[in-house]
Design an enzyme around this catalytic site. Structure first.
Site, PDB file in Angstrom:
ATOM      1  N   CYS A 125      -2.039   9.429   2.105  1.00 28.80           N
ATOM      2  CA  CYS A 125      -1.529   8.838   0.855  1.00 28.80           C
ATOM      3  C   CYS A 125      -2.436   9.158  -0.330  1.00 28.80           C
ATOM      4  O   CYS A 125      -1.990   9.201  -1.462  1.00 28.80           O
ATOM      5  CB  CYS A 125      -1.404   7.331   1.016  1.00 28.80           C
ATOM      6  SG  CYS A 125      -2.949   6.561   1.530  1.00 28.80           S
TER       7      CYS A 125
ATOM      8  N   GLU B 130       0.885  -1.175   0.000  1.00 37.43           N
ATOM      9  CA  GLU B 130       0.000   0.000   0.000  1.00 37.43           C
ATOM     10  C   GLU B 130       0.915   1.215   0.000  1.00 37.43           C
ATOM     11  O   GLU B 130       1.395   1.648   1.052  1.00 37.43           O
ATOM     12  CB  GLU B 130      -0.911  -0.003   1.244  1.00 37.43           C
ATOM     13  CG  GLU B 130      -1.859  -1.187   1.331  1.00 37.43           C
ATOM     14  CD  GLU B 130      -2.988  -1.138   0.300  1.00 37.43           C
ATOM     15  OE1 GLU B 130      -3.175  -0.090  -0.344  1.00 37.43           O
ATOM     16  OE2 GLU B 130      -3.672  -2.161   0.132  1.00 37.43           O
TER      17      GLU B 130
HETATM   18  N1  NAD Z   1      -1.391   3.357   0.307  1.00 33.65           N
HETATM   19  C1  NAD Z   1      -1.546   3.562   1.601  1.00 33.65           C
HETATM   20  O1  NAD Z   1      -2.474   3.056   2.225  1.00 33.65           O
HETATM   21  C2  NAD Z   1      -0.597   4.468   2.348  1.00 33.65           C
HETATM   22  C3  NAD Z   1      -0.967   4.897   3.619  1.00 33.65           C
HETATM   23  C4  NAD Z   1      -0.116   5.727   4.326  1.00 33.65           C
HETATM   24  C5  NAD Z   1       1.081   6.124   3.775  1.00 33.65           C
HETATM   25  N2  NAD Z   1       1.405   5.716   2.532  1.00 33.65           N
HETATM   26  C6  NAD Z   1       2.653   6.181   1.934  1.00 33.65           C
HETATM   27  O2  NAD Z   1       3.694   6.040   2.858  1.00 33.65           O
HETATM   28  C7  NAD Z   1       4.671   7.047   2.677  1.00 33.65           C
HETATM   29  C8  NAD Z   1       5.016   7.688   3.993  1.00 33.65           C
HETATM   30  O3  NAD Z   1       5.308   6.726   4.856  1.00 33.65           O
HETATM   31  P1  NAD Z   1       6.811   6.320   5.235  1.00 33.65           P
HETATM   32  O4  NAD Z   1       7.345   5.230   4.381  1.00 33.65           O
HETATM   33  O5  NAD Z   1       7.621   7.546   5.375  1.00 33.65           O
HETATM   34  O6  NAD Z   1       6.354   5.703   6.556  1.00 33.65           O
HETATM   35  P2  NAD Z   1       7.121   5.195   7.758  1.00 33.65           P
HETATM   36  O7  NAD Z   1       8.319   6.011   8.054  1.00 33.65           O
HETATM   37  O8  NAD Z   1       6.120   5.027   8.814  1.00 33.65           O
HETATM   38  O9  NAD Z   1       7.644   3.764   7.244  1.00 33.65           O
HETATM   39  C9  NAD Z   1       6.781   2.726   6.984  1.00 33.65           C
HETATM   40  C10 NAD Z   1       7.315   1.460   7.611  1.00 33.65           C
HETATM   41  O10 NAD Z   1       8.490   1.042   6.932  1.00 33.65           O
HETATM   42  C11 NAD Z   1       9.515   0.714   7.866  1.00 33.65           C
HETATM   43  N3  NAD Z   1      10.806   0.995   7.248  1.00 33.65           N
HETATM   44  C12 NAD Z   1      11.344   2.214   6.982  1.00 33.65           C
HETATM   45  N4  NAD Z   1      12.542   2.083   6.365  1.00 33.65           N
HETATM   46  C13 NAD Z   1      12.760   0.748   6.222  1.00 33.65           C
HETATM   47  C14 NAD Z   1      13.814  -0.042   5.644  1.00 33.65           C
HETATM   48  N5  NAD Z   1      14.880   0.517   5.090  1.00 33.65           N
HETATM   49  N6  NAD Z   1      13.693  -1.374   5.686  1.00 33.65           N
HETATM   50  C15 NAD Z   1      12.610  -1.947   6.248  1.00 33.65           C
HETATM   51  N7  NAD Z   1      11.597  -1.260   6.806  1.00 33.65           N
HETATM   52  C16 NAD Z   1      11.665   0.060   6.795  1.00 33.65           C
HETATM   53  C17 NAD Z   1       9.205   1.592   9.049  1.00 33.65           C
HETATM   54  O11 NAD Z   1       9.767   1.054  10.222  1.00 33.65           O
HETATM   55  C18 NAD Z   1       7.699   1.638   9.068  1.00 33.65           C
HETATM   56  O12 NAD Z   1       7.136   0.595   9.836  1.00 33.65           O
HETATM   57  C19 NAD Z   1       4.083   8.007   1.686  1.00 33.65           C
HETATM   58  O13 NAD Z   1       4.635   7.747   0.423  1.00 33.65           O
HETATM   59  C20 NAD Z   1       2.604   7.650   1.694  1.00 33.65           C
HETATM   60  O14 NAD Z   1       1.956   7.994   0.525  1.00 33.65           O
HETATM   61  C21 NAD Z   1       0.609   4.888   1.815  1.00 33.65           C
HETATM   62  C1  LIG Z   2     -24.825  13.012   9.236  1.00 31.97           C
HETATM   63  C2  LIG Z   2     -26.124  12.589   8.598  1.00 31.97           C
HETATM   64  C3  LIG Z   2     -26.175  11.821   7.442  1.00 31.97           C
HETATM   65  C4  LIG Z   2     -25.005  11.401   6.675  1.00 31.97           C
HETATM   66  C5  LIG Z   2     -23.917  12.134   6.385  1.00 31.97           C
HETATM   67  C6  LIG Z   2     -22.750  11.667   5.657  1.00 31.97           C
HETATM   68  C7  LIG Z   2     -22.903  10.658   4.570  1.00 31.97           C
HETATM   69  C8  LIG Z   2     -21.553  12.176   5.953  1.00 31.97           C
HETATM   70  C9  LIG Z   2     -20.290  11.789   5.402  1.00 31.97           C
HETATM   71  C10 LIG Z   2     -19.156  12.296   5.945  1.00 31.97           C
HETATM   72  C11 LIG Z   2     -17.818  11.882   5.594  1.00 31.97           C
HETATM   73  C12 LIG Z   2     -17.559  11.231   4.307  1.00 31.97           C
HETATM   74  C13 LIG Z   2     -16.837  12.116   6.517  1.00 31.97           C
HETATM   75  C14 LIG Z   2     -15.493  11.675   6.373  1.00 31.97           C
HETATM   76  C15 LIG Z   2     -14.553  11.910   7.321  1.00 31.97           C
HETATM   77  C16 LIG Z   2     -13.267  11.325   7.158  1.00 31.97           C
HETATM   78  C17 LIG Z   2     -12.207  11.540   7.973  1.00 31.97           C
HETATM   79  C18 LIG Z   2     -12.234  12.464   9.099  1.00 31.97           C
HETATM   80  C19 LIG Z   2     -10.924  10.925   7.689  1.00 31.97           C
HETATM   81  C20 LIG Z   2     -10.720   9.743   7.089  1.00 31.97           C
HETATM   82  C21 LIG Z   2      -9.365   9.356   6.786  1.00 31.97           C
HETATM   83  C22 LIG Z   2      -8.977   8.228   6.164  1.00 31.97           C
HETATM   84  C23 LIG Z   2      -9.900   7.141   5.825  1.00 31.97           C
HETATM   85  C24 LIG Z   2      -7.560   8.115   5.841  1.00 31.97           C
HETATM   86  C25 LIG Z   2      -6.982   7.184   5.072  1.00 31.97           C
HETATM   87  C26 LIG Z   2      -5.611   7.325   4.735  1.00 31.97           C
HETATM   88  C27 LIG Z   2      -4.921   6.515   3.896  1.00 31.97           C
HETATM   89  C28 LIG Z   2      -5.494   5.303   3.266  1.00 31.97           C
HETATM   90  C29 LIG Z   2      -3.534   6.793   3.554  1.00 31.97           C
HETATM   91  O1  LIG Z   2      -2.851   7.662   4.061  1.00 31.97           O
HETATM   92  C30 LIG Z   2     -27.490  11.340   6.890  1.00 31.97           C
HETATM   93  C31 LIG Z   2     -27.770  12.011   5.543  1.00 31.97           C
HETATM   94  C32 LIG Z   2     -27.399   9.847   6.660  1.00 31.97           C
HETATM   95  C33 LIG Z   2     -28.647  11.573   7.849  1.00 31.97           C
HETATM   96  C34 LIG Z   2     -28.591  12.899   8.514  1.00 31.97           C
HETATM   97  C35 LIG Z   2     -27.339  13.029   9.331  1.00 31.97           C
END
Ligand code: NAD
Ligand SMILES: CC1=C(/C=C/C(C)=C/C=C/C(C)=C/C=C/C=C(C)/C=C/C=C(C)/C=C/C=C(\C)C=O)C(C)(C)CCC1
Length: 513
Positions: free
Chosen positions: A257, A223
């Site tokens: 990310c 990821e």
């Molecule tokens: N696709 C996703 O869900 C997602 C979510 C969050 C972050 N990210 C990506 O992650 C990046 C930022 O995170 P990061 O990598 O700086 O996170 P980070 O520093 O938390 O590292 C991630 C993990 O990798 C390990 N790690 C670091 N260097 C290593 C090495 N040389 N060998 C083995 N393990 C090692 C760390 O200990 C840690 O557990 C961004 O590019 C972001 O977009 C992706």
């Molecule tokens: C409130 C009422 C209703 C419904 C409302 C709705 C549909 C609200 C939707 C709100 C949303 C979409 C809120 C989202 C918040 C998200 C937050 C704070 C953060 C999320 C972060 C994530 C998942 C991060 C991921 C990161 C990754 C993968 C990598 O770095 C009704 C209409 C149903 C009824 C009335 C009241």
């Protein structure tokens, strides 16, 4: 008195192989095969997260200055819902599945798909949503019947320590273990053989993980990050663009990310979009982000310096924000207009609160530029009318797409990258699927022996009968066109072969009844 947090202590390198061997042994003793055992683990994990919710919120505040709203919505409550959703559905998910699309004659061997756990697996977490993005995959791994070693990110040390406390308070230590550490500890983990590794983090480390897994033929989920484009056509609503794109960069101070890395905006509406960014910023942060309790800080000094130098080296013009406070690791949400796609704010992942705008002539230019920067980003954010959005989706690739929005995460919708943004998906049902081997199982009844004996030598005289019974007749001609009346042939041949084949199959079915 405030909430007391545990200290993060790295696991000693000597202890790591022993931890792994305990957890592997438990898998081999089939301890996690029992679905009730898995459900009890998940339910206990639920209550431990609930009981430590204040520590989660405090740890996130200390690690990232994460606001309580974001800490609950995107981390603790997110995981609690994930567990309830999983425990509610697990009995359904683990059931053997009828094998799909099996020819009538082979149905007699009772083909089915068993969802087998993979074995002893490793989850390596990241810092930005440390609880959600580390324990999220773990929930799926437990549900699927694996034993798990969990390595939280050392870059969110308070969260890592609380995560360990939660796991140790709830999970069976012979099946689930937390290893703490940075690179040496992770390398020690990677030196061992795993049945799957789930890594969330940057692409460079992702490559290290995939290389370490290769000698053991260990499958990997990566990821990774993305250089995600937002494409804004002249028909987009500037107010919606600004409010939603600002949200994409104030959430966790842009350390997400899926955040858009840059916006390609039709030059006709750039001034209106910029104006709306100013209005939205004033509405979200009337006293400025610095004075607001609702804005995260940058994770550490190294990332702060990385972001600062990115902004310093950009040739863009700051239109909003731009202030920083090194002591507090604060960087204001900052709108920058650049004049070239070559600007590092477009071509490198910022992972911070920079809203980079590049004006473009038209939609075609925007699509070409986006495909040129990174052809397989994690997310894509088109704003425009229906036809424009459809055209953008049809001419690009990405892990996911949120139309007219910043990264919208529906908690149970499959999530994952493609190409350079990684591979493998999880969340909802996919969090279970990603951790199982779909094991095909057939069972050939003894009474079928007289029919199955067609496969044994001597072969003389058997080939034509076998082919008559099993050859599929193409429903297309030599020019690649579908032939008409295919349905008629289908009915006449009991499922798509020649009439003779249909008759043979009918005989087999009749014999089995
Ligand atoms: N696709 C996703 O869900 C997602 C979510 C969050 C972050 N990210 C990506 O992650 C990046 C930022 O995170 P990061 O990598 O700086 O996170 P980070 O520093 O938390 O590292 C991630 C993990 O990798 C390990 N790690 C670091 N260097 C290593 C090495 N040389 N060998 C083995 N393990 C090692 C760390 O200990 C840690 O557990 C961004 O590019 C972001 O977009 C992706
Ligand atoms: C409130 C009422 C209703 C419904 C409302 C709705 C549909 C609200 C939707 C709100 C949303 C979409 C809120 C989202 C918040 C998200 C937050 C704070 C953060 C999320 C972060 C994530 C998942 C991060 C991921 C990161 C990754 C993968 C990598 O770095 C009704 C209409 C149903 C009824 C009335 C009241």
């Amino acid at each position: 008195m405030g909430v007391q947090l545990p200290d993060l202590q790295f696991t000693s390198l000597e202890a790591i192989p022993e931890r792994i061997s305990t957890v592997r042994k438990s898998f081999l003793e089939n301890r996690t095969r029992d679905v009730e055992f898995r459900l009890v683990q998940l339910r206990k994990l639920y209550w431990a997260i609930k009981d430590h919710e204040e520590e989660i919120v405090e740890a996130l505040a200390q690690d990232l200055n994460k606001p309580r709203f974001e800490a609950e919505v995107a981390e603790s409550s997110w995981l609690l819902n994930d567990i309830v959703f999983t425990t509610r559905n697990l009995h359904k998910w683990v059931k053997d599945e009828k094998a799909p699309d099996i020819e009538l004659s082979y149905k007699l061997m009772n083909p089915k798909i068993r969802k087998d756990p993979l074995g002893c697996v490793l989850v390596i977490g990241t810092f930005n949503f440390p609880f959600q993005l580390t324990l999220g995959p773990v929930i799926g791994a437990i549900a699927a019947g694996n034993t798990v070693v969990i390595k939280p990110s050392e870059n969110a040390p308070r969260s890592a320590a609380v995560m360990q406390k939660i796991c140790e308070a709830s999970l069976d230590p012979s099946c689930y273990s937390v290893v703490q550490g940075s690179v040496p500890e992770t390398q020690a983990l990677l030196a061992e053989r795993w049945d799957k590794i789930f890594f969330t983090g940057g692409a460079n480390v992702g490559r290290i993980i995939a290389k370490a897994a290769a000698p053991h033929l260990t499958p990997v989920v990566l990821e990774l990050g993305g250089i995600n484009p937002a494409i804004v056509t002249k028909n987009a609503d500037p107010r919606l663009v600004a409010r939603r794109m600002l949200w994409g960069k104030i959430l966790n101070a842009g350390q997400v990310c899926t955040s858009q890395n840059y916006l390609l905006v039709d030059k006709a509406i750039v001034p209106r979009v910029v104006e709306e960014f100013k209005k939205a910023y004033a509405e979200f942060y009337p006293k400025g982000a610095k004075n607001s309790p609702d804005y995260s800080h940058i994770i550490n000094e190294a990332h702060f310096q990385r972001l600062k130098s990115m902004l310093d080296s950009s040739k863009g013009k700051i239109l909003l924000g731009g202030t920083m406070d090194e002591k507090e690791l604060f960087i204001e949400p900052t709108v920058i207009q650049v004049d070239s796609i070559e600007d590092s704010l477009c071509t490198q992942e910022t992972f911070g609160p920079f809203i980079t705008i590049l004006p473009v002539e038209n939609l075609d230019e925007a699509i070409n530029l986006a495909n040129g920067v990174q052809s397989t980003p994690l997310g894509l954010y088109p704003f425009g009318n229906k036809a424009e959005v459809a055209k953008i989706i049809a001419s690009t690739r990405s892990g996911g797409v949120s139309c007219n929005d910043a990264a919208l995460h529906i908690p149970t919708l499959a999530f994952g990258g493609v190409g350079e943004s990684g591979y493998g998906a999880y969340r909802g049902r996919s969090s279970f699927d990603v951790w199982v081997h779909r094991r095909p199982i057939t069972s050939s009844p003894g009474w079928l022996e007289s029919i199955l004996s067609i496969r044994y030598p001597p072969y003389a005289g058997k080939l034509s009968t076998f082919k008559a019974a099993s050859t599929l007749v193409p429903d297309f001609d030599r020019s690649g066109q579908k032939v008409t009346l295919g349905w008629l042939r289908f009915i006449l041949t009991l499922g798509g072969g020649s009439a003779k084949a249909g008759a043979s199959r009918a005989a087999v079915v009749a014999a089995s009844e």
